[in-house]
Design an enzyme around this catalytic site. Structure first.
Site, PDB file in Angstrom:
ATOM      1  N   HIS A   1      -7.156   0.595  -6.452  1.00  0.00           N
ATOM      2  CA  HIS A   1      -7.547  -0.337  -5.353  1.00  0.00           C
ATOM      3  C   HIS A   1      -7.977  -1.478  -5.938  1.00  0.00           C
ATOM      4  CE1 HIS A   1      -7.668  -1.519  -1.298  1.00  0.00           C
ATOM      5  NE2 HIS A   1      -8.519  -0.541  -0.778  1.00  0.00           N
ATOM      6  N   ARG A  52       1.136  -1.228   0.089  1.00  0.00           N
ATOM      7  CA  ARG A  52       0.009   0.093  -0.140  1.00  0.00           C
ATOM      8  C   ARG A  52       0.920   1.229   0.122  1.00  0.00           C
ATOM      9  NH1 ARG A  52      -5.522   1.322   3.415  1.00  0.00           N
ATOM     10  NH2 ARG A  52      -5.839  -0.244   1.742  1.00  0.00           N
ATOM     11  N   CYS A  59     -16.513   1.172   0.465  1.00  0.00           N
ATOM     12  CA  CYS A  59     -15.072   0.419   0.650  1.00  0.00           C
ATOM     13  C   CYS A  59     -14.782   0.523   2.044  1.00  0.00           C
ATOM     14  CB  CYS A  59     -14.315   0.837  -0.261  1.00  0.00           C
ATOM     15  SG  CYS A  59     -13.923   2.750  -0.398  1.00  0.00           S
ATOM     16  N   GLN A  83      -9.827  -4.285  -3.392  1.00  0.00           N
ATOM     17  CA  GLN A  83     -11.038  -3.699  -3.043  1.00  0.00           C
ATOM     18  C   GLN A  83     -11.870  -4.125  -4.014  1.00  0.00           C
ATOM     19  OE1 GLN A  83     -11.927  -2.180  -0.142  1.00  0.00           O
ATOM     20  NE2 GLN A  83     -14.109  -2.766  -0.985  1.00  0.00           N
ATOM     21  N   ARG A 120     -13.351  -8.885   1.186  1.00  0.00           N
ATOM     22  CA  ARG A 120     -11.853  -8.720   0.959  1.00  0.00           C
ATOM     23  C   ARG A 120     -11.014 -10.049   1.306  1.00  0.00           C
ATOM     24  NH1 ARG A 120      -9.653  -3.610   0.818  1.00  0.00           N
ATOM     25  NH2 ARG A 120      -8.136  -4.753   0.098  1.00  0.00           N
ATOM     26  N   ASP A 176     -17.672   6.160  -1.475  1.00  0.00           N
ATOM     27  CA  ASP A 176     -16.255   6.374  -0.829  1.00  0.00           C
ATOM     28  C   ASP A 176     -16.168   7.626  -0.247  1.00  0.00           C
ATOM     29  OD1 ASP A 176     -13.480   5.835  -0.243  1.00  0.00           O
ATOM     30  OD2 ASP A 176     -12.828   5.933  -2.030  1.00  0.00           O
TER      31      ASP A 176
HETATM   32  N1   CP Z   1     -11.107  -0.727   2.029  1.00  0.00           N
HETATM   33  C1   CP Z   1      -9.910  -0.650   2.792  1.00  0.00           C
HETATM   34  O1   CP Z   1      -8.908  -0.918   2.027  1.00  0.00           O
HETATM   35  O2   CP Z   1      -9.692  -0.509   3.871  1.00  0.00           O
HETATM   36  P1   CP Z   1      -8.521  -0.382   5.007  1.00  0.00           P
HETATM   37  O3   CP Z   1      -8.010   1.039   4.389  1.00  0.00           O
HETATM   38  O4   CP Z   1      -8.815  -0.423   6.351  1.00  0.00           O
HETATM   39  O5   CP Z   1      -7.419  -1.295   4.536  1.00  0.00           O
HETATM   40  N1  NVA Z   2     -10.370   6.371  -1.449  1.00  0.00           N
HETATM   41  C1  NVA Z   2     -10.026   5.958  -0.486  1.00  0.00           C
HETATM   42  C2  NVA Z   2     -10.043   4.377  -0.248  1.00  0.00           C
HETATM   43  C3  NVA Z   2      -9.823   3.976   1.308  1.00  0.00           C
HETATM   44  C4  NVA Z   2      -9.843   2.626   1.220  1.00  0.00           C
HETATM   45  C5  NVA Z   2      -8.602   6.340  -0.091  1.00  0.00           C
HETATM   46  O1  NVA Z   2      -7.703   6.067  -1.012  1.00  0.00           O
HETATM   47  O2  NVA Z   2      -8.099   6.707   0.941  1.00  0.00           O
END
Ligand code: CP
Ligand code: NVA
Length: 311
Positions: free
Chosen positions: A132, A105, A266, A135, A294, A226
């Site tokens: 993502h 990430r 999400c 997700q 997930r 989101d």
């Molecule tokens: N939806 C998602 O990726 O959640 P986290 O940021 O908690 O991993």
């Molecule tokens: N769009 C959000 C998704 C989090 C899972 C972000 O990037 O923070």
């Protein structure tokens, strides 16, 4: 017969073909239904790098790696200091010597590409500024479970046209989803993402982008939202609150959709901003099933990348 993904990277949902996407979802559904996926990660270690906070992604990946017989090693940015203490490529070369895969990430998709370019073993995008994909694999499984199909599903995405929306655009193109984006001017997905999704589409996918929700919601199956302010955009929060205010998924907005429509997010949710308690905790919400999925899609993805679960 599942498509083989052995040894592949997953940086973008567009890295998958339509049959590969279907294979992941089929295997995830089978695993959720009780099919054992074996221990294809026996004796393997998977490094998980988190440059941003996480709850769902980290825990579901750690559990998935463990269930498949592997050993997850989570690394957080104060330790790795990506790009400061060491370059992404050097971090990748080192992890590759100890571990058998990298789940990352990262703030920047370019850094993720640098990690993938330097690694021999599979690299999986656990969220970047661009996408993502894990997700949206879970989202696709959730839509399929809820409607009994993905192809032809009417999914209305309300919010920022950024990472989650981009992965959805690719999935929608691959799977033939009728994907409707409702976002304020200035928050549309980037042109290059729309062009790439257009190239992926097999002909039965449909896409619309509007600023007002009523038309998209009238016959939608899914209302998806989101956060308005993604991780790293905190300095823009006030402006974003103003720009997105009319797109809060509340009871009035949900009333524009059929009663049968289901609500997805999400997560994490900024309750009271993009979604209200009454909606996220209400009878049309499927967000916690979505979050559970997930785990199932990542189990399936890892099983296919590491050679198990193919049959
Ligand atoms: N939806 C998602 O990726 O959640 P986290 O940021 O908690 O991993
Ligand atoms: N769009 C959000 C998704 C989090 C899972 C972000 O990037 O923070």
């Amino acid at each position: 017969m599942s498509a083989s993904l052995r040894g592949r990277d997953l940086l973008s949902l567009a890295d998958l073909s339509a049959p590969e996407l279907a294979s992941i979802l089929d295997l995830a559904a089978a695993a959720k239904g009780g099919r054992q996926l074996g221990r294809p990660l026996e004796g393997s270690a998977i490094a998980l790098i988190f440059q941003r906070p996480s709850n769902r992604t980290r825990v579901s990946f750690e559990v998935a790696v463990h269930r498949l017989g592997g050993h997850p090693i989570a690394l957080f940015n104060p330790e790795v200091q990506l790009g400061e203490r060491e370059s992404p490529a050097d971090i990748s070369r080192i992890l590759d010597r100890y571990a058998d895969g990298i789940v990352a990430r990262l703030i920047s998709h370019r850094d993720l590409e640098a990690i993938a370019a330097a690694a021999v073993s599979p690299v999986i995008n656990a969220l970047s500024d661009a996408e993502h994909p894990c997700q949206v694999l879970a989202d696709c499984l959730t839509v399929r479970e809820t409607l009994g199909r993905l192809q032809g599903a009417r999914v209305t995405y309300i919010g920022d046209g950024n990472n989650v929306c981009a992965s959805w655009l690719y999935a929608a193109a691959l799977a033939g989803v009728d994907f409707r984006i409702v976002c304020p001017p200035g928050y549309q997905p980037p042109e290059h993402v729309l062009r790439r999704a257009g190239r992926l589409g097999g002909g039965d996918a449909a896409l619309s982008i509007t600023a007002e929700p009523a038309d998209a919601l009238r016959d939608t199956d899914i209302v998806y939202t989101d956060v308005w302010t993604s991780m790293g955009q905190e300095t823009e929060q006030q402006r974003r609150r103003q720009d997105f205010a009319h797109l809060q998924v509340n009871e009035a907005l949900l009333a524009l959709a059929p009663h049968s429509a289901r609500v997805m997010h999400c997560l994490p949710a900024h309750r009271g901003e993009e979604i209200t308690d009454a909606v996220i905790d209400g009878p049309q919400s499927i967000v916690f099933d979505q979050a559970e999925n997930r785990l199932w899609v990542q189990l399936a993805l890892l099983a296919l990348l590491y050679g198990g679960g193919v049959g």
